[in-house]
Scaffold this motif. Structure first.
Motif, PDB file in Angstrom:
ATOM      1  N   THR A 216       9.011  -2.514  38.568  1.00 20.75           N
ATOM      2  CA  THR A 216       7.819  -2.115  37.819  1.00 20.75           C
ATOM      3  C   THR A 216       7.746  -0.589  37.717  1.00 20.75           C
ATOM      4  N   ALA A 217       7.412  -0.074  36.538  1.00 17.46           N
ATOM      5  CA  ALA A 217       7.289   1.374  36.342  1.00 17.46           C
ATOM      6  C   ALA A 217       6.082   1.904  37.089  1.00 17.46           C
ATOM      7  N   LEU A 218       6.277   2.951  37.870  1.00 18.96           N
ATOM      8  CA  LEU A 218       5.179   3.585  38.600  1.00 18.96           C
ATOM      9  C   LEU A 218       4.520   4.671  37.752  1.00 18.96           C
ATOM     10  N   LYS A 219       5.290   5.701  37.445  1.00 20.00           N
ATOM     11  CA  LYS A 219       4.855   6.766  36.553  1.00 20.00           C
ATOM     12  C   LYS A 219       6.038   7.157  35.680  1.00 20.00           C
ATOM     13  N   SER A 220       5.770   7.502  34.438  1.00 23.35           N
ATOM     14  CA  SER A 220       6.853   7.947  33.572  1.00 23.35           C
ATOM     15  C   SER A 220       6.320   8.858  32.480  1.00 23.35           C
ATOM     16  N   MET A 221       7.192   9.723  31.969  1.00 25.84           N
ATOM     17  CA  MET A 221       6.795  10.654  30.916  1.00 25.84           C
ATOM     18  C   MET A 221       7.973  10.939  30.004  1.00 25.84           C
ATOM     19  N   GLU A 222       7.694  11.005  28.707  1.00 23.01           N
ATOM     20  CA  GLU A 222       8.744  11.258  27.710  1.00 23.01           C
ATOM     21  C   GLU A 222       8.108  11.980  26.548  1.00 23.01           C
ATOM     22  N   LEU A 264       0.744   3.708  38.409  1.00 19.20           N
ATOM     23  CA  LEU A 264      -0.105   4.616  39.169  1.00 19.20           C
ATOM     24  C   LEU A 264      -0.935   5.540  38.282  1.00 19.20           C
ATOM     25  N   TYR A 265      -0.641   5.586  36.989  1.00 17.88           N
ATOM     26  CA  TYR A 265      -1.454   6.378  36.075  1.00 17.88           C
ATOM     27  C   TYR A 265      -2.511   5.521  35.377  1.00 17.88           C
ATOM     28  N   THR A 266      -2.061   4.439  34.763  1.00 19.78           N
ATOM     29  CA  THR A 266      -2.974   3.644  33.932  1.00 19.78           C
ATOM     30  C   THR A 266      -3.117   2.207  34.399  1.00 19.78           C
ATOM     31  N   GLY A 267      -2.383   1.820  35.452  1.00 15.73           N
ATOM     32  CA  GLY A 267      -2.454   0.455  35.944  1.00 15.73           C
ATOM     33  C   GLY A 267      -1.577  -0.514  35.191  1.00 15.73           C
ATOM     34  N   SER A 268      -0.833  -0.022  34.188  1.00 13.09           N
ATOM     35  CA  SER A 268       0.010  -0.910  33.379  1.00 13.09           C
ATOM     36  C   SER A 268       1.123  -0.108  32.725  1.00 13.09           C
ATOM     37  N   GLU A 269       2.249  -0.789  32.518  1.00 16.22           N
ATOM     38  CA  GLU A 269       3.348  -0.157  31.794  1.00 16.22           C
ATOM     39  C   GLU A 269       3.064  -0.074  30.300  1.00 16.22           C
ATOM     40  N   ASN A 270       2.117  -0.862  29.808  1.00 11.79           N
ATOM     41  CA  ASN A 270       1.856  -0.975  28.379  1.00 11.79           C
ATOM     42  C   ASN A 270       0.641  -0.182  27.917  1.00 11.79           C
ATOM     43  N   ILE A 271      -0.004   0.529  28.827  1.00  9.28           N
ATOM     44  CA  ILE A 271      -1.168   1.349  28.494  1.00  9.28           C
ATOM     45  C   ILE A 271      -0.818   2.809  28.748  1.00  9.28           C
ATOM     46  N   SER A 272      -1.174   3.682  27.816  1.00  7.79           N
ATOM     47  CA  SER A 272      -0.854   5.095  27.967  1.00  7.79           C
ATOM     48  C   SER A 272      -2.066   5.959  27.659  1.00  7.79           C
ATOM     49  N   VAL A 273      -2.030   7.197  28.170  1.00  5.78           N
ATOM     50  CA  VAL A 273      -3.056   8.191  27.878  1.00  5.78           C
ATOM     51  C   VAL A 273      -2.359   9.471  27.420  1.00  5.78           C
ATOM     52  N   GLU A 274      -3.068  10.274  26.662  1.00  6.06           N
ATOM     53  CA  GLU A 274      -2.505  11.515  26.149  1.00  6.06           C
ATOM     54  C   GLU A 274      -2.193  12.471  27.293  1.00  6.06           C
ATOM     55  N   GLY A 275      -1.052  13.144  27.188  1.00  4.83           N
ATOM     56  CA  GLY A 275      -0.663  14.091  28.221  1.00  4.83           C
ATOM     57  C   GLY A 275       0.431  15.023  27.752  1.00  4.83           C
TER      58      GLY A 275
END
Length: 448
Positions: A216-222, A264-275
């Protein structure tokens, strides 16, 4: 610029792994296959072809007429990180659980291409355009690897468009300036190791039910960005057979813009927030010399400096109305604690006959991190270069250059890193990184 999903890892593991045996941190030295043959010694004072502007725009004044050069360097790294992961928790008893965490061939093969054009306007002025890359890396391990919690993927790619103009002041001095337009994209991620699935069977059901599955993805950024900087250079022709060159490339500040996601950021791999994730590509400078010792033989040297001290930490920012878990505006991803580094190279060229030119060189590329701050993110160490190359004059206007380099890490890089696993256990990595790399390059240069 299109926004992309930006992800940040718990720690950007193996962030500099490929660079451990190539160039310090994630800097690329491979500006041309021509220079590769001499370990990039004397680059700011030699004008073999249009690629000279990659290091010193002032050297364009040494090219007559119009020149086109295209080439690539194929990078074949063999980087291993060998070590163990230990889990310490009262839930598992007094002794820690030790697991093998060896990582083999974490850096894939890659091609570093380049293309350059130069045209003499008149006896005083020459302009040119270069397209190449000065920074980049990629490392990967499986999502469920034992050490994936420290980071399973890191990638940085840059492409630089560099228009230059040079002016010949007199027979002894030339100057040149250029504009650096840099496109950069990057991604960093960390995931839940596979051993978490076995761990859950040893824990009480309420606690086990809160733990995610392995992979499971914990945190990721691209994300990506376009920014700019500048470069300047000068040459001094001390005599017909002795020349000095100096060049400076400014820093380039990128802001990888997109969105953060992960458990650990959004509680899901399929939900994202601006960053966004600001990254400063450091300034670098070079002093070179060229000495024609006989009709057929020349020696040349280079001293390179890179201002890695500007890269001390990675911080993610969340400017949007929707925030990560906890409503945070920023997140300190990683303290890097880089230091400025130096590179020293000496090389030679020998004109075998009218058609063949032989090049050779050696170099020492110093690390950008000290022993105290070395982590999985930066398993850096000094590197030794051994280079050889051949130039073939195929016709009056066409030249082909072939080069090969072997780079060996000077000593193993010991690594010790730890993190807290949801207040359930302490996770520690202890090991060392080692490796070597082969570089093979080809350059085609044509005088129009």
């Amino acid at each position: 610029m299109n926004k992309r999903i930006l992800t940040i890892a718990v720690s950007s593991a193996l962030f500099g792994c490929i660079s451990q045996v190539s160039a310090a941190s994630f800097k690329l030295a491979e500006s041309s296959a021509t220079g590769l043959g001499r370990a990039y010694a004397g680059e700011a004072a030699i004008a073999d072809n249009a690629t000279t502007q990659a290091r010193n725009p002032a050297m364009l004044t040494y090219l007559e007429g119009s020149h086109f050069s295209i080439g690539a360097v194929y990078v074949m790294p063999n980087v291993d990180v060998l070590g163990d992961v230990s889990l310490s928790s009262p839930l598992f008893g007094p002794e820690p659980i030790i697991m093998n965490a060896d990582m083999k061939d974490v850096a894939p093969n890659a091609i570093v291409p380049n293309m350059f054009f130069a045209e003499q306007i008149n006896a005083k002025w020459t302009w040119g355009l270069g397209i190449n890359s000065n920074f980049g890396l990629e490392t990967n391990i499986p999502d469920t690897h034992t050490a994936a919690i420290f980071g399973n993927h890191t990638s940085i790619t840059t492409v630089e468009f560099n228009p230059n103009i040079a002016y010949k002041i007199n027979s002894k001095f030339s100057v040149g300036v250029g504009l650096r337009l840099v496109y950069g994209e990057g991604s960093i991620s960390a995931s839940v190791p596979g051993w978490i699935d076995g761990l859950k069977t040893k824990l009480p059901e309420p606690i086990a039910g809160q733990l995610p599955d392995g992979g499971t993805a914990l945190k990721s950024m691209e994300g990506d960005d376009i920014s700019h900087g500048w470069n300047i250079g000068t040459t001094w022709q001390l005599s017909p057979i002795h020349r000095l060159g100096f060049a400076y490339h400014s820093e380039v500040k990128l802001k990888l813009d997109g969105a953060a996601s992960g458990l650990l950021y959004t509680g899901s791999e399929n939900i994202s927030v601006e960053g966004n994730l600001p990254i400063e590509l450091p300034a670098f400078a070079e002093v070179s010399s060229y000495h024609q010792l006989s009709d057929n033989f020349a020696m040349h040297t280079s001293i390179n400096w890179t201002q890695w001290s500007v890269f001390d930490e990675l911080v993610a920012y969340f400017p949007g109305e929707t925030k990560p878990k906890g409503g945070i505006d920023s997140d300190l991803v990683k303290e890097e604690n880089f230091e400025d580094n130096w590179r020293f190279a000496i090389g030679s060229t020998y004109q075998i006959n009218d058609d063949l030119l032989y090049r050779a060189g050696i170099a020492l590329d110093q690390t950008a991190v000290d022993n105290e701050h070395r982590t999985l993110s930066i398993p850096d160490s000094d590197r030794l270069w051994f280079s050889s190359g051949l130039g073939y004059q195929a016709s009056e206007d066409l030249t082909l250059d072939f080069s090969v380099t072997y780079i060996k890490a000077h000593g193993d890089a010991e690594i010790d890193e730890s993190l807290n696993l949801m207040d359930i256990a302490q996770v520690d990595f202890s090991g060392e990184a080692s490796g070597d790399v082969y570089l093979v390059g080809m350059q085609l240069s044509y005088k129009l």
